[in-house]
Motif scaffolding. Structure first.
Motif, mmCIF file in Angstrom:
data_model
loop_
_atom_site.group_PDB
_atom_site.id
_atom_site.type_symbol
_atom_site.label_atom_id
_atom_site.label_comp_id
_atom_site.label_asym_id
_atom_site.label_seq_id
_atom_site.Cartn_x
_atom_site.Cartn_y
_atom_site.Cartn_z
ATOM 1 N N TYR A 106 -2.745 5.811 3.827
ATOM 2 C CA TYR A 106 -1.316 6.073 3.991
ATOM 3 C C TYR A 106 -0.953 7.424 3.394
ATOM 4 O O TYR A 106 -0.202 8.197 3.989
ATOM 5 C CB TYR A 106 -0.496 4.975 3.317
ATOM 6 C CG TYR A 106 0.993 5.161 3.484
ATOM 7 C CD1 TYR A 106 1.648 4.680 4.606
ATOM 8 C CD2 TYR A 106 1.745 5.839 2.524
ATOM 9 C CE1 TYR A 106 3.012 4.845 4.770
ATOM 10 C CE2 TYR A 106 3.099 6.020 2.679
ATOM 11 C CZ TYR A 106 3.727 5.523 3.802
ATOM 12 O OH TYR A 106 5.067 5.712 3.960
ATOM 13 N N ARG A 107 -1.504 7.713 2.222
ATOM 14 C CA ARG A 107 -1.197 8.978 1.545
ATOM 15 C C ARG A 107 -1.664 10.171 2.364
ATOM 16 O O ARG A 107 -0.950 11.165 2.482
ATOM 17 C CB ARG A 107 -1.864 8.976 0.175
ATOM 18 C CG ARG A 107 -1.627 10.215 -0.628
ATOM 19 C CD ARG A 107 -2.304 10.102 -1.973
ATOM 20 N NE ARG A 107 -2.183 11.330 -2.710
ATOM 21 C CZ ARG A 107 -2.604 11.503 -3.931
ATOM 22 N NH1 ARG A 107 -3.183 10.506 -4.566
ATOM 23 N NH2 ARG A 107 -2.455 12.644 -4.531
ATOM 24 N N ALA A 157 -3.954 2.619 0.451
ATOM 25 C CA ALA A 157 -3.036 3.607 -0.109
ATOM 26 C C ALA A 157 -3.526 5.024 0.162
ATOM 27 O O ALA A 157 -2.734 5.917 0.457
ATOM 28 C CB ALA A 157 -2.862 3.378 -1.606
ATOM 29 N N MET A 177 0.827 -1.207 0.000
ATOM 30 C CA MET A 177 0.000 0.000 0.000
ATOM 31 C C MET A 177 0.859 1.253 0.000
ATOM 32 O O MET A 177 0.507 2.243 -0.639
ATOM 33 C CB MET A 177 -0.931 -0.017 1.200
ATOM 34 C CG MET A 177 -1.993 -1.063 1.110
ATOM 35 S SD MET A 177 -3.044 -1.046 2.527
ATOM 36 C CE MET A 177 -3.764 -2.645 2.420
ATOM 37 N N ARG A 178 1.991 1.197 0.703
ATOM 38 C CA ARG A 178 2.893 2.337 0.737
ATOM 39 C C ARG A 178 3.463 2.598 -0.660
ATOM 40 O O ARG A 178 3.534 3.748 -1.092
ATOM 41 C CB ARG A 178 4.018 2.078 1.729
ATOM 42 C CG ARG A 178 4.954 3.251 1.873
ATOM 43 C CD ARG A 178 5.957 2.995 2.932
ATOM 44 N NE ARG A 178 6.971 2.078 2.389
ATOM 45 C CZ ARG A 178 8.033 1.678 3.038
ATOM 46 N NH1 ARG A 178 8.207 2.045 4.291
ATOM 47 N NH2 ARG A 178 8.903 0.886 2.471
ATOM 48 N N ALA A 179 3.833 1.554 -1.361
ATOM 49 C CA ALA A 179 4.368 1.709 -2.712
ATOM 50 C C ALA A 179 3.303 2.259 -3.657
ATOM 51 O O ALA A 179 3.593 3.130 -4.491
ATOM 52 C CB ALA A 179 4.892 0.379 -3.224
ATOM 53 N N TYR A 180 2.065 1.780 -3.522
ATOM 54 C CA TYR A 180 1.010 2.286 -4.394
ATOM 55 C C TYR A 180 0.668 3.724 -4.048
ATOM 56 O O TYR A 180 0.346 4.522 -4.932
ATOM 57 C CB TYR A 180 -0.240 1.406 -4.339
ATOM 58 C CG TYR A 180 -1.203 1.774 -5.440
ATOM 59 C CD1 TYR A 180 -0.958 1.366 -6.742
ATOM 60 C CD2 TYR A 180 -2.324 2.551 -5.200
ATOM 61 C CE1 TYR A 180 -1.802 1.733 -7.780
ATOM 62 C CE2 TYR A 180 -3.172 2.922 -6.220
ATOM 63 C CZ TYR A 180 -2.908 2.501 -7.509
ATOM 64 O OH TYR A 180 -3.743 2.875 -8.534
ATOM 65 N N ALA A 181 0.744 4.093 -2.766
ATOM 66 C CA ALA A 181 0.486 5.482 -2.372
ATOM 67 C C ALA A 181 1.524 6.402 -3.006
ATOM 68 O O ALA A 181 1.180 7.485 -3.497
ATOM 69 C CB ALA A 181 0.497 5.610 -0.856
ATOM 70 N N ARG A 182 2.768 5.991 -2.991
ATOM 71 C CA ARG A 182 3.812 6.787 -3.646
ATOM 72 C C ARG A 182 3.584 6.842 -5.152
ATOM 73 O O ARG A 182 3.819 7.872 -5.786
ATOM 74 C CB ARG A 182 5.177 6.214 -3.337
ATOM 75 C CG ARG A 182 5.574 6.451 -1.907
ATOM 76 C CD ARG A 182 6.949 5.951 -1.628
ATOM 77 N NE ARG A 182 7.282 6.201 -0.232
ATOM 78 C CZ ARG A 182 8.317 5.689 0.374
ATOM 79 N NH1 ARG A 182 9.131 4.889 -0.285
ATOM 80 N NH2 ARG A 182 8.554 5.962 1.635
ATOM 81 N N LYS A 190 -2.038 10.322 5.590
ATOM 82 C CA LYS A 190 -1.299 10.419 6.848
ATOM 83 C C LYS A 190 0.144 10.842 6.644
ATOM 84 O O LYS A 190 0.663 11.652 7.414
ATOM 85 C CB LYS A 190 -1.320 9.073 7.582
ATOM 86 C CG LYS A 190 -2.634 8.741 8.204
ATOM 87 C CD LYS A 190 -2.544 7.427 8.946
ATOM 88 C CE LYS A 190 -3.885 7.042 9.527
ATOM 89 N NZ LYS A 190 -3.819 5.719 10.184
ATOM 90 N N TYR A 191 0.826 10.285 5.657
ATOM 91 C CA TYR A 191 2.271 10.431 5.570
ATOM 92 C C TYR A 191 2.810 11.173 4.352
ATOM 93 O O TYR A 191 3.942 11.625 4.387
ATOM 94 C CB TYR A 191 2.928 9.040 5.611
ATOM 95 C CG TYR A 191 2.574 8.285 6.855
ATOM 96 C CD1 TYR A 191 3.035 8.687 8.092
ATOM 97 C CD2 TYR A 191 1.772 7.147 6.794
ATOM 98 C CE1 TYR A 191 2.708 7.996 9.245
ATOM 99 C CE2 TYR A 191 1.438 6.450 7.933
ATOM 100 C CZ TYR A 191 1.919 6.873 9.153
ATOM 101 O OH TYR A 191 1.590 6.190 10.291
ATOM 102 N N LEU A 192 2.033 11.277 3.300
ATOM 103 C CA LEU A 192 2.535 11.931 2.091
ATOM 104 C C LEU A 192 1.826 13.252 1.894
ATOM 105 O O LEU A 192 0.632 13.385 2.130
ATOM 106 C CB LEU A 192 2.325 11.047 0.868
ATOM 107 C CG LEU A 192 3.042 9.705 0.887
ATOM 108 C CD1 LEU A 192 2.699 8.924 -0.365
ATOM 109 C CD2 LEU A 192 4.536 9.871 1.014
#
Length: 71
Positions: A62-63, A59, A2-7, A65-67
Motif C-alpha cells: 500500500y505504501r 502495508a 494495512m492502510r493505517a499501518y502504512a501511514r 502504491k499510494y503513499l
C-alpha cells in the motif's frame, strides 16, 4: 488495517523498525524454544509472526502504491 499501518510507518519510522526487530526476536525465540523444549506450544509464535509479516507486506504494498515518502 494495512492502510493505517502504512501511514504509521510513514509518520513513525523508528517505531516501525522496533516492530520489525520485535517480530524478528519473537521468531528467533520461538525457534530456539521449539528446538530446545520440544513443545508444540511454542509453535503458536510462528502463527503470530506470520500474521505480522502479512501485515508488514500489505502495508509495504500500500505504501509503495499510494503513499509518497517525499510528501
Amino acid at each position: 488495517m494495512m492502510r493505517a499501518y502504512a501511514r504509521f510507518t510513514v509518520n513513525h519510522p523508528i517505531f516501525h523498525s522496533l516492530n520489525l526487530v520485535a517480530v524478528f526476536g519473537l521468531f528467533i525465540l520461538c525457534c530456539y524454544q521449539l528446538l530446545v523444549e520440544e513443545e508444540l506450544v511454542f509453535g503458536t509464535g510462528f502463527f503470530v509472526v506470520m500474521i505480522a509479516v502479512g501485515l508488514f507486506a500489505g502495508a509495504a504494498d500500500y505504501r509503495s502504491k499510494y503513499l509518497s515518502r517525499d510528501g
